[in-house]
Structure formats: structure tokens, C-alpha cells
Enzyme design. Structure first.
Site, mmCIF file in Angstrom:
data_model
loop_
_atom_site.group_PDB
_atom_site.id
_atom_site.type_symbol
_atom_site.label_atom_id
_atom_site.label_comp_id
_atom_site.label_asym_id
_atom_site.label_seq_id
_atom_site.Cartn_x
_atom_site.Cartn_y
_atom_site.Cartn_z
ATOM 1 N N ASP A 21 -5.542 14.340 -25.247
ATOM 2 C CA ASP A 21 -5.419 12.729 -24.659
ATOM 3 C C ASP A 21 -4.605 12.088 -25.699
ATOM 4 O OD1 ASP A 21 -6.002 10.274 -24.407
ATOM 5 O OD2 ASP A 21 -8.114 10.669 -23.828
ATOM 6 N N ARG A 26 -1.130 -2.178 -18.991
ATOM 7 C CA ARG A 26 -2.158 -1.492 -18.968
ATOM 8 C C ARG A 26 -2.185 -0.283 -17.924
ATOM 9 N NH1 ARG A 26 -4.923 -4.040 -22.115
ATOM 10 N NH2 ARG A 26 -6.510 -2.550 -22.269
ATOM 11 N N TYR A 32 0.874 -1.099 0.208
ATOM 12 C CA TYR A 32 0.002 0.065 -0.033
ATOM 13 C C TYR A 32 0.998 1.173 -0.092
ATOM 14 C CZ TYR A 32 -5.060 -0.393 -0.107
ATOM 15 O OH TYR A 32 -6.282 -0.299 -0.444
ATOM 16 N N GLU A 82 -0.607 4.857 -0.565
ATOM 17 C CA GLU A 82 -1.363 6.061 -0.732
ATOM 18 C C GLU A 82 -0.434 7.246 -0.837
ATOM 19 O OE1 GLU A 82 -4.523 5.670 1.782
ATOM 20 O OE2 GLU A 82 -5.752 4.450 0.428
ATOM 21 N N THR A 84 -2.778 6.672 -22.164
ATOM 22 C CA THR A 84 -2.696 5.351 -21.551
ATOM 23 C C THR A 84 -1.040 5.028 -21.613
ATOM 24 O OG1 THR A 84 -3.001 4.375 -23.502
ATOM 25 C CG2 THR A 84 -4.770 4.699 -22.325
ATOM 26 N N LYS A 91 -1.065 1.400 -24.992
ATOM 27 C CA LYS A 91 -1.126 1.277 -26.454
ATOM 28 C C LYS A 91 0.097 1.266 -27.182
ATOM 29 C CE LYS A 91 -5.887 2.858 -25.630
ATOM 30 N NZ LYS A 91 -7.000 3.778 -25.973
HETATM 31 C C1 LIG Z 1 -7.998 3.955 -24.880
HETATM 32 C C2 LIG Z 1 -8.307 5.543 -24.644
HETATM 33 C C3 LIG Z 1 -8.654 6.071 -23.274
HETATM 34 C C4 LIG Z 1 -9.077 5.108 -22.082
HETATM 35 O O1 LIG Z 1 -8.204 4.117 -21.876
HETATM 36 P P1 LIG Z 1 -8.569 3.097 -20.796
HETATM 37 O O2 LIG Z 1 -6.964 2.497 -20.360
HETATM 38 O O3 LIG Z 1 -9.097 1.981 -21.699
HETATM 39 O O4 LIG Z 1 -9.316 3.620 -19.847
HETATM 40 C C5 LIG Z 1 -8.864 7.177 -23.177
HETATM 41 N N1 LIG Z 1 -8.780 8.138 -24.266
HETATM 42 C C6 LIG Z 1 -8.468 7.803 -25.378
HETATM 43 C C7 LIG Z 1 -8.294 8.466 -26.512
HETATM 44 C C8 LIG Z 1 -8.328 6.370 -25.613
HETATM 45 O O5 LIG Z 1 -8.075 5.888 -27.083
#
Ligand SMILES: *Cc1c(COP(=O)(O)O)cnc(C)c1O
Length: 411
Positions: free
Chosen positions: A196, A231, A51, A53, A222, A225
Site C-alpha cells: 500500500d 482524492r 453513470y 458502471e 491513494t 497524497k
Molecule cells: C491514507 C491511507 C489510506 C486510505 O486512504 P483514504 O483515501 O483516506 O481512504 C490507505 N492506506 C494508507 C497506508 C494510507 O496512508
């Protein structure tokens, strides 16, 4: 799988089956990738027991000496890789990273201008079924018939609606994003700009897509990807917003951080800092362009007639097939992809007229342009032969041959 085999054969066997599925299919889901064994090893460590936090060296629990060191390394690597002043590596996912920015930057009911989900945006950017769409006033922009953002229209919507925040960055957008233009629009109406880069983080890190750093107030991503890590999510910002963003993540929306995943993020970030990651990023784009070219030469339409990054959408409208049926057909022949709407799609998001395909995962496996040309031919042929079982069997053999050529893991 030594230990799981002993204690839980049921789960162990299914994991083995999933490994085989990954080995024997061509992964074209644009948001997926294949994490290295080093990344997976870090994720499967004793750090899961801890933990922690709070922030490094300011924790609510004792015994954090080592996780403090690890989290600090992860943060420093984000700063180095993207050239940002501040990073928070605790978000459990991309959606959590976005939620934290909303929580920090906005008040309940504020207006947000973002890309519509069916035009390539993400659920967490204000979809009516997501908290972001329920608690904020969402104004959406979309793409034109060429799959491009109409920046003049974004500017018009911004002036009309005076949003508190504008979001750029998408889950399905095959053009380069003009962050500078978004910043100019945001400045004109006094809005925050959030970028994002969940999909394109690896391309930005590898220098094949412009960076939003210097333009966006908040950058979320993220890590699983194109960045090819575990993840998870990350938020980046300037020092001005650092304390507020950190507080929004914890205690605002999360509890204890996943330190094993943060260690895996650190390992992935080190991989992304190596010179060969630039080659990887370049190859992702080269492969995507080769795949788009191959499909178009086989008379398959691509939204916007090609791609500038890692992703594209097959437009099935002239074929009379749906995205749903086509994605299912491709799965039968060993290609995984997802149905997706095309601009002005006449069909519902559950059926769609498109299939989204991307190249980060196959590029990790080692696929090159020639292989992408072969994949393009296989996909085009599948759409043509459709339910001819013998022809499909032959296509399945061709995808298997490619899978055998490039093992998922080399050792
Ligand atoms: C995949 C994605 C997310 C979310 O990611 P998660 O890890 O699945 O919550 C947010 N914004 C964009 C543009 C994405 O393609």
C-alpha cells in the site's frame, strides 16, 4: 465561485474561508497536498453527470464513449508511470482500493499479517474498528524503538501464523521500505504480498523511493497524497489478477465510478509523468531531511533520528508535552499537523506523545531547505515558549511571512 455564490452563498462563503485558511497556514499534515488548478478543473466537470458502471467499452449504460476514452487514458498513464501490467482507477479512495484487494484475495476469516495502526499502519490494514479487522484474523508487526520494521520479526510472525496475505506500506513510516525482503518472506510462507503505497506513491513515481513493482502481487495507492491528484484510489497488479481485481471493485464493493475524479486522476498522472515531477519528489525528501535536521539541532527528538522519505514523527516524551496539545498549539501559530503515537507510546492514541509532520504540501508551494530550517526553529520555539502569548504572536508572524512568500496558487 460565481455560481455557488448565486445559489448558495452560505456554502460559497465557507469555501472561501477554507481557501484563506489554506493560504495562511503551513500544511505539514503528511497525507495532504495541494492539487493543481487543472486537476480541480477536471474534477468539476459534466463528467459528474455520467453513470458508467463496468469497465471501459464494457459498460452497463449507454452514452459512455467519452468517459471510456478518459478512463482508458487514466489507466494507460498509471501503467506508464509505475510500469505495471494492469491498473484499476475506479476505487473511490485508498480504503476502497484496499477493501477490493481483501475481497479478491481473501476469504472470511483468513489470516493477514500487517503493520499495527499505532506503529504507523493504516486503519484499513486490519484495525479492530475497520471491516478488515472484524472479518479477518489479523496478526500485527510493529516498529522498534528506532522506528524501523524488524524484518526478522516479520519473518518469524509469518512462519508462525502462515498468513494468506502480508501487507507492507504505512501511513507513518519514515524509513525506506524493503519490498524485496517482504517478498522473500511472503514467498517463504506462500502468502500474497500487498504493498500500500498511499503515502509514498509520488516518491515512487519520482524515483526517490524503490518501487514495489515486481515484488508485490497487489499495489494500492491513494491519488491525493504525494501523488498530488484528486482524492481517490488506484489498484495495480499483474495480468494474472486483473479480471479478479476489476470484479472485486465493481460489482464487488462499488457502484458507478466517479468519472470526473477519474479525469482528474488522468490529469494528475500526466503531471507526474513530466520531468519536473522528479524534481518535486526529490525536493520533498530534501525538505524533510532539512526539517528533521533543523528540529534536532533545536534539541527536538525525531523518531529514528531523521527521515528517509517525506514524513517524520516528533517525539515529545522528554518535553512533558502531549501530541494533542502540541498539534493544537501549532494550529494557533499557523502550522497544521496531526498528533501521532510514537513507538511504545505511554499515552493513548487520542492523546499521544508525538506529532507527525510531512513535506509534500509545502514542497508543492515552493518551500526550500532554508524555509524548512525556519519552520524547524518555529516549531521548537513554540514547544518551548508554550503559553507565552507574546512569543506565540511573534511565531504566528513568522509563519505568515512564509505563507506570503509562497502563494498557494501562483495565478
Ligand atoms: C491514507 C491511507 C489510506 C486510505 O486512504 P483514504 O483515501 O483516506 O481512504 C490507505 N492506506 C494508507 C497506508 C494510507 O496512508
Amino acid at each position: 465561485m460565481n455560481y455557488i455564490n448565486k445559489t448558495d452563498n452560505e456554502v460559497a462563503q465557507i469555501i472561501e474561508e477554507e481557501l484563506k485558511r489554506q493560504e495562511n497556514t503551513i500544511e505539514l499534515i503528511a497525507s495532504e497536498n495541494i492539487a493543481s488548478k487543472a486537476v480541480m478543473e477536471a474534477a468539476g466537470t459534466v463528467l459528474t453527470n455520467k453513470y458508467a458502471e463496468g469497465k471501459p467499452y464494457k459498460r452497463f449504460y449507454n452514452g459512455c464513449d467519452f468517459v471510456d476514452k478518459i478512463e482508458t487514458i487514466a489507466v494507460e498513464r498509471v501503467k506508464q508511470l509505475f510500469g505495471v501490467e494492469h491498473a484499476n482507477v475506479q476505487p473511490h479512495s485508498g480504503a476502497q482500493a484496499n477493501m477490493a484487494v481483501f475481497f479478491y484475495a481473501l476469504k472470511h476469516g483468513d489470516t493477514v499479517l500487517s503493520m499495527d495502526l499505532s506503529n504507523g499502519g493504516h486503519l484499513s490494514h486490519g484495525s479492530p474498528v475497520n471491516f478488515s479487522g472484524m472479518y479477518f484474523n489479523i496478526v500485527s508487526y510493529g516498529v522498534n524503538e528506532y522506528g524501523e520494521i524488524d524484518y526478522d520479526n516479520v519473518e518469524k510472525l509469518a512462519i508462525e501464523n502462515k498468513p494468506k496475505m502480508i501487507i507492507c506500506g504505512a501511513s507513518n513510516y519514515s524509513k525506506i521500505i524493503d519490498f524485496k525482503r517482504f517478498k522473500e518472506i511472503a514467498d517463504k510462507v506462500g502468502a500474497y504480498l500487498m504493498a500500500d503505497i498511499a503515502h509514498i506513491a509520488g516518491l515512487v513515481a519520482g524515483g526517490v523511493h524503490p518501487s514495489p513493482v515486481g515484488y508485490a502481487d497487489f499495489i494500492t495507492t491513494t491519488t491525493h497524497k504525494s501523488l498530488r491528484g484528486p482524492r481517490g484510489g488506484i489498484i495495480m497488479c499483474s495480468n494474472e489478477h486483473a479480471a479478479g481485481i476489476d470484479k472485486a471493485v465493481f460489482p464487488g464493493i462499488q457502484g458507478g465510478p466517479l468519472e470526473h475524479i477519474i479525469a482528474a486522476k488522468a490529469v494528475a498522472l500526466k503531471e507526474a509523468l513530466q520531468p519536473d515531477f522528479k524534481d518535486y519528489a526529490k525536493q520533498i525528501v530534501k525538505n524533510a531531511k532539512a526539517l528533521a535536521q533543523s528540529l534536532m539541532e533545536e534539541n527536538i527528538d525525531i523518531v529514528g533520528n531523521g527521515t528517509e522519505n517525506h514524513v517524520m514523527t516528533i517525539d515529545l516524551r522528554k518535553t512533558g508535552k502531549t501530541g494533542k496539545d502540541t498539534a493544537n498549539l501549532l494550529e494557533k501559530i499557523g502550522i497544521t499537523a496531526n498528533k501521532n503515537t510514537v513507538p511504545n507510546d505511554p499515552l493513548s492514541p487520542f492523546v499521544t506523545s508525538g506529532v507527525r509532520i510531512g513535506t509534500p504540501a509545502v514542497t508543492t508551494r515552493g518551500f526550500k531547505e532554508d524555509d524548512m530550517i525556519e519552520i524547524g526553529k518555529i516549531i521548537a520555539s513554540a514547544i518551548t515558549v508554550w503559553d507565552n502569548e507574546d512569543a506565540l504572536k511573534n511565531l504566528r508572524e513568522r509563519t505568515q511571512k512564509l505563507c506570503n512568500k509562497y502563494p498557494l496558487y501562483k495565478d
